[in-house]
Design a protein around this motif. Structure first.
Motif, PDB file in Angstrom:
ATOM      1  N   TYR A  13       0.867  -1.172   0.000  1.00  0.00           N
ATOM      2  CA  TYR A  13       0.000   0.000   0.000  1.00  0.00           C
ATOM      3  C   TYR A  13       0.908   1.228   0.000  1.00  0.00           C
ATOM      4  O   TYR A  13       1.812   1.336   0.841  1.00  0.00           O
ATOM      5  CB  TYR A  13      -0.913  -0.006   1.228  1.00  0.00           C
ATOM      6  CG  TYR A  13      -1.667  -1.305   1.396  1.00  0.00           C
ATOM      7  CD1 TYR A  13      -2.938  -1.467   0.872  1.00  0.00           C
ATOM      8  CD2 TYR A  13      -1.079  -2.390   2.053  1.00  0.00           C
ATOM      9  CE1 TYR A  13      -3.627  -2.666   1.021  1.00  0.00           C
ATOM     10  CE2 TYR A  13      -1.754  -3.589   2.195  1.00  0.00           C
ATOM     11  CZ  TYR A  13      -3.022  -3.724   1.667  1.00  0.00           C
ATOM     12  OH  TYR A  13      -3.695  -4.919   1.804  1.00  0.00           O
ATOM     13  N   CYS A  14       0.683   2.135  -0.938  1.00  0.00           N
ATOM     14  CA  CYS A  14       1.593   3.269  -1.118  1.00  0.00           C
ATOM     15  C   CYS A  14       0.828   4.585  -1.145  1.00  0.00           C
ATOM     16  O   CYS A  14      -0.292   4.653  -1.656  1.00  0.00           O
ATOM     17  CB  CYS A  14       2.382   3.098  -2.418  1.00  0.00           C
ATOM     18  SG  CYS A  14       3.311   4.565  -2.936  1.00  0.00           S
ATOM     19  N   VAL A  15       1.450   5.622  -0.604  1.00  0.00           N
ATOM     20  CA  VAL A  15       0.928   6.979  -0.761  1.00  0.00           C
ATOM     21  C   VAL A  15       2.108   7.930  -0.911  1.00  0.00           C
ATOM     22  O   VAL A  15       3.107   7.826  -0.200  1.00  0.00           O
ATOM     23  CB  VAL A  15       0.043   7.407   0.427  1.00  0.00           C
ATOM     24  CG1 VAL A  15       0.831   7.495   1.725  1.00  0.00           C
ATOM     25  CG2 VAL A  15      -0.626   8.746   0.133  1.00  0.00           C
ATOM     26  N   VAL A  16       2.010   8.834  -1.886  1.00  0.00           N
ATOM     27  CA  VAL A  16       2.994   9.892  -2.091  1.00  0.00           C
ATOM     28  C   VAL A  16       2.428  11.159  -1.461  1.00  0.00           C
ATOM     29  O   VAL A  16       1.301  11.562  -1.774  1.00  0.00           O
ATOM     30  CB  VAL A  16       3.273  10.126  -3.593  1.00  0.00           C
ATOM     31  CG1 VAL A  16       4.309  11.228  -3.764  1.00  0.00           C
ATOM     32  CG2 VAL A  16       3.736   8.835  -4.252  1.00  0.00           C
ATOM     33  N   ALA A  17       3.189  11.766  -0.580  1.00  0.00           N
ATOM     34  CA  ALA A  17       2.694  12.932   0.160  1.00  0.00           C
ATOM     35  C   ALA A  17       3.716  14.058   0.135  1.00  0.00           C
ATOM     36  O   ALA A  17       4.907  13.842  -0.128  1.00  0.00           O
ATOM     37  CB  ALA A  17       2.387  12.537   1.603  1.00  0.00           C
ATOM     38  N   LYS A  18       3.229  15.265   0.401  1.00  0.00           N
ATOM     39  CA  LYS A  18       4.145  16.392   0.559  1.00  0.00           C
ATOM     40  C   LYS A  18       5.080  16.115   1.740  1.00  0.00           C
ATOM     41  O   LYS A  18       4.694  15.483   2.714  1.00  0.00           O
ATOM     42  CB  LYS A  18       3.348  17.675   0.806  1.00  0.00           C
ATOM     43  CG  LYS A  18       2.635  18.224  -0.414  1.00  0.00           C
ATOM     44  CD  LYS A  18       3.637  18.768  -1.431  1.00  0.00           C
ATOM     45  CE  LYS A  18       2.943  19.409  -2.627  1.00  0.00           C
ATOM     46  NZ  LYS A  18       2.253  20.647  -2.261  1.00  0.00           N
ATOM     47  N   GLU A  19       6.294  16.616   1.648  1.00  0.00           N
ATOM     48  CA  GLU A  19       7.289  16.370   2.685  1.00  0.00           C
ATOM     49  C   GLU A  19       6.840  16.944   4.032  1.00  0.00           C
ATOM     50  O   GLU A  19       7.238  16.463   5.095  1.00  0.00           O
ATOM     51  CB  GLU A  19       8.624  16.976   2.271  1.00  0.00           C
ATOM     52  CG  GLU A  19       9.819  16.440   3.029  1.00  0.00           C
ATOM     53  CD  GLU A  19      11.124  16.929   2.434  1.00  0.00           C
ATOM     54  OE1 GLU A  19      12.031  16.102   2.237  1.00  0.00           O
ATOM     55  OE2 GLU A  19      11.224  18.147   2.148  1.00  0.00           O
ATOM     56  N   HIS A  28      -9.411  15.147   9.789  1.00  0.00           N
ATOM     57  CA  HIS A  28      -9.302  14.722  11.186  1.00  0.00           C
ATOM     58  C   HIS A  28      -7.842  14.600  11.629  1.00  0.00           C
ATOM     59  O   HIS A  28      -7.516  13.808  12.518  1.00  0.00           O
ATOM     60  CB  HIS A  28     -10.008  13.379  11.394  1.00  0.00           C
ATOM     61  CG  HIS A  28     -11.474  13.419  11.116  1.00  0.00           C
ATOM     62  ND1 HIS A  28     -12.000  13.228   9.840  1.00  0.00           N
ATOM     63  CD2 HIS A  28     -12.541  13.653  11.915  1.00  0.00           C
ATOM     64  CE1 HIS A  28     -13.314  13.330   9.892  1.00  0.00           C
ATOM     65  NE2 HIS A  28     -13.667  13.590  11.133  1.00  0.00           N
ATOM     66  N   VAL A  29      -6.981  15.402  11.031  1.00  0.00           N
ATOM     67  CA  VAL A  29      -5.549  15.265  11.322  1.00  0.00           C
ATOM     68  C   VAL A  29      -5.229  15.547  12.794  1.00  0.00           C
ATOM     69  O   VAL A  29      -4.344  14.905  13.380  1.00  0.00           O
ATOM     70  CB  VAL A  29      -4.728  16.182  10.390  1.00  0.00           C
ATOM     71  CG1 VAL A  29      -5.008  17.647  10.673  1.00  0.00           C
ATOM     72  CG2 VAL A  29      -3.241  15.882  10.506  1.00  0.00           C
ATOM     73  N   ASP A  30      -5.954  16.473  13.426  1.00  0.00           N
ATOM     74  CA  ASP A  30      -5.682  16.785  14.832  1.00  0.00           C
ATOM     75  C   ASP A  30      -6.022  15.599  15.729  1.00  0.00           C
ATOM     76  O   ASP A  30      -5.236  15.229  16.614  1.00  0.00           O
ATOM     77  CB  ASP A  30      -6.486  18.013  15.267  1.00  0.00           C
ATOM     78  CG  ASP A  30      -5.998  19.289  14.595  1.00  0.00           C
ATOM     79  OD1 ASP A  30      -4.823  19.314  14.174  1.00  0.00           O
ATOM     80  OD2 ASP A  30      -6.782  20.240  14.474  1.00  0.00           O
ATOM     81  N   LYS A  86       5.286  11.598   8.639  1.00  0.00           N
ATOM     82  CA  LYS A  86       5.332  10.185   8.243  1.00  0.00           C
ATOM     83  C   LYS A  86       4.217   9.392   8.906  1.00  0.00           C
ATOM     84  O   LYS A  86       3.574   8.546   8.265  1.00  0.00           O
ATOM     85  CB  LYS A  86       6.700   9.603   8.611  1.00  0.00           C
ATOM     86  CG  LYS A  86       6.826   8.109   8.372  1.00  0.00           C
ATOM     87  CD  LYS A  86       8.184   7.597   8.836  1.00  0.00           C
ATOM     88  CE  LYS A  86       8.267   6.078   8.710  1.00  0.00           C
ATOM     89  NZ  LYS A  86       9.567   5.563   9.197  1.00  0.00           N
ATOM     90  N   GLN A  87       3.975   9.657  10.189  1.00  0.00           N
ATOM     91  CA  GLN A  87       2.956   8.897  10.907  1.00  0.00           C
ATOM     92  C   GLN A  87       1.559   9.170  10.362  1.00  0.00           C
ATOM     93  O   GLN A  87       0.696   8.285  10.377  1.00  0.00           O
ATOM     94  CB  GLN A  87       3.011   9.238  12.404  1.00  0.00           C
ATOM     95  CG  GLN A  87       4.293   8.808  13.092  1.00  0.00           C
ATOM     96  CD  GLN A  87       4.541   7.316  12.959  1.00  0.00           C
ATOM     97  OE1 GLN A  87       3.623   6.512  13.058  1.00  0.00           O
ATOM     98  NE2 GLN A  87       5.791   6.943  12.722  1.00  0.00           N
ATOM     99  N   VAL A  88       1.318  10.381   9.865  1.00  0.00           N
ATOM    100  CA  VAL A  88       0.009  10.695   9.272  1.00  0.00           C
ATOM    101  C   VAL A  88      -0.178   9.912   7.979  1.00  0.00           C
ATOM    102  O   VAL A  88      -1.249   9.353   7.712  1.00  0.00           O
ATOM    103  CB  VAL A  88      -0.112  12.214   9.011  1.00  0.00           C
ATOM    104  CG1 VAL A  88      -1.400  12.521   8.245  1.00  0.00           C
ATOM    105  CG2 VAL A  88      -0.076  12.976  10.323  1.00  0.00           C
ATOM    106  N   SER A  89       0.875   9.836   7.157  1.00  0.00           N
ATOM    107  CA  SER A  89       0.812   9.065   5.918  1.00  0.00           C
ATOM    108  C   SER A  89       0.588   7.586   6.213  1.00  0.00           C
ATOM    109  O   SER A  89      -0.211   6.912   5.535  1.00  0.00           O
ATOM    110  CB  SER A  89       2.105   9.238   5.111  1.00  0.00           C
ATOM    111  OG  SER A  89       2.255  10.570   4.682  1.00  0.00           O
ATOM    112  N   LEU A 125      -4.290  10.463  18.724  1.00  0.00           N
ATOM    113  CA  LEU A 125      -4.264   9.003  18.826  1.00  0.00           C
ATOM    114  C   LEU A 125      -2.843   8.466  18.648  1.00  0.00           C
ATOM    115  O   LEU A 125      -2.412   7.558  19.369  1.00  0.00           O
ATOM    116  CB  LEU A 125      -5.198   8.389  17.772  1.00  0.00           C
ATOM    117  CG  LEU A 125      -6.694   8.486  18.050  1.00  0.00           C
ATOM    118  CD1 LEU A 125      -7.486   7.983  16.837  1.00  0.00           C
ATOM    119  CD2 LEU A 125      -7.065   7.680  19.281  1.00  0.00           C
ATOM    120  N   LEU A 126      -2.122   9.015  17.678  1.00  0.00           N
ATOM    121  CA  LEU A 126      -0.740   8.581  17.446  1.00  0.00           C
ATOM    122  C   LEU A 126       0.132   8.891  18.660  1.00  0.00           C
ATOM    123  O   LEU A 126       1.020   8.107  19.016  1.00  0.00           O
ATOM    124  CB  LEU A 126      -0.181   9.267  16.198  1.00  0.00           C
ATOM    125  CG  LEU A 126      -0.820   8.858  14.861  1.00  0.00           C
ATOM    126  CD1 LEU A 126      -0.286   9.732  13.733  1.00  0.00           C
ATOM    127  CD2 LEU A 126      -0.546   7.384  14.565  1.00  0.00           C
TER     128      LEU A 126
END
Length: 221
Positions: free
Chosen positions: A65-71, A124-126, A75-78, A131-132
């Motif tokens: 499973y892959c996701v490309v994200a802005k830097e 829901h990033v906050d 990392k934990q959010v991705s 949770l993380l």
């Protein structure tokens, strides 16, 4: 939050991409596919950096499973996004369709689902961050207690004291679990509140249209 947080995502069986999603142009799919070819087959998590973007992979049971994200995206959010995609994909296709699907044959069906998961994580990033943080605290406490137990065994410390330390660890773990449950419940209430507001707006629009067409509540004339 910007939808540009997540640029491209796919699910692959081995090195065969079964489903992908992106709204952007560029060479991100090609680079991600190259990374996939070189990816170790063992269950693990990997992150590669390239041109101010991160290429994040979660490998489990022969699927990647892959996701490309802005830097700027943590990392934990991705990885939290990839966990959601993994669970959803296995629930829908595990042990059946996923084992026989051909290249990108699931993109039309599962691509929009990946888009929904991207939006959920951004919205829901906050809460996800909290949770993380709780999970990290649990892991830290567990590591410290295991280290203390090992040291105690080396010193021949009284087993009664070890039992007390174990009970303290269990109590702290329960507290962290309770915090996580409260956060998830808060997220559920927020989602339900949004749905009720949208429903109320739709009902109000229907009522306004009815009154406009019928010049009142009586449409018998």
């Amino acid at each position: 939050m910007s939808q540009e947080w997540f640029i491209y995502s796919f699910v692959a069986r081995g090195t065969m991409i079964l489903a992908e999603y992106t709204e952007f142009t560029g060479n991100f799919p090609a680079i991600a596919a190259q990374c996939l070819q070189r990816l170790p087959s063992s269950n693990n998590k990997f992150t590669y950096n390239c041109d101010h973007h991160t290429f994040n992979f979660l490998v489990e049971d022969g699927y990647a499973y892959c996701v490309v994200a802005k830097e700027s995206v943590g990392k934990q959010v991705s990885l939290a996004f990839l966990e959601r995609v993994k669970l959803d994909f296995k629930k829908r296709y595990g042990g059946g369709k996923a084992d026989t699907a051909v290249t990108k044959s699931l993109s039309k069906e599962f691509g929009p689902i990946m888009k929904e998961h991207m939006k959920y994580i951004i919205d829901h990033v906050d809460e996800i961050g909290k949770l993380l943080k709780v999970k990290a605290q649990v892991s830290e406490v567990k590591s410290i207690m295991l280290e203390n137990i090992d040291k105690a065994l080396d010193r021949g410390e009284n087993l009664t004291i070890l039992a007390d330390k174990t009970e303290n660890l269990r109590s702290q773990a329960q507290d962290f679990k309770k915090q996580g449950t409260q956060i998830r419940r808060k997220m559920w209430y927020q989602n339900m509140k949004i749905k009720l507001v949208v429903l109320g707006i739709l009902l109000l629009l229907v009522l306004i249209i009815w009154l406009s067409v019928c010049n009142g509540f009586d449409c018998t004339n």
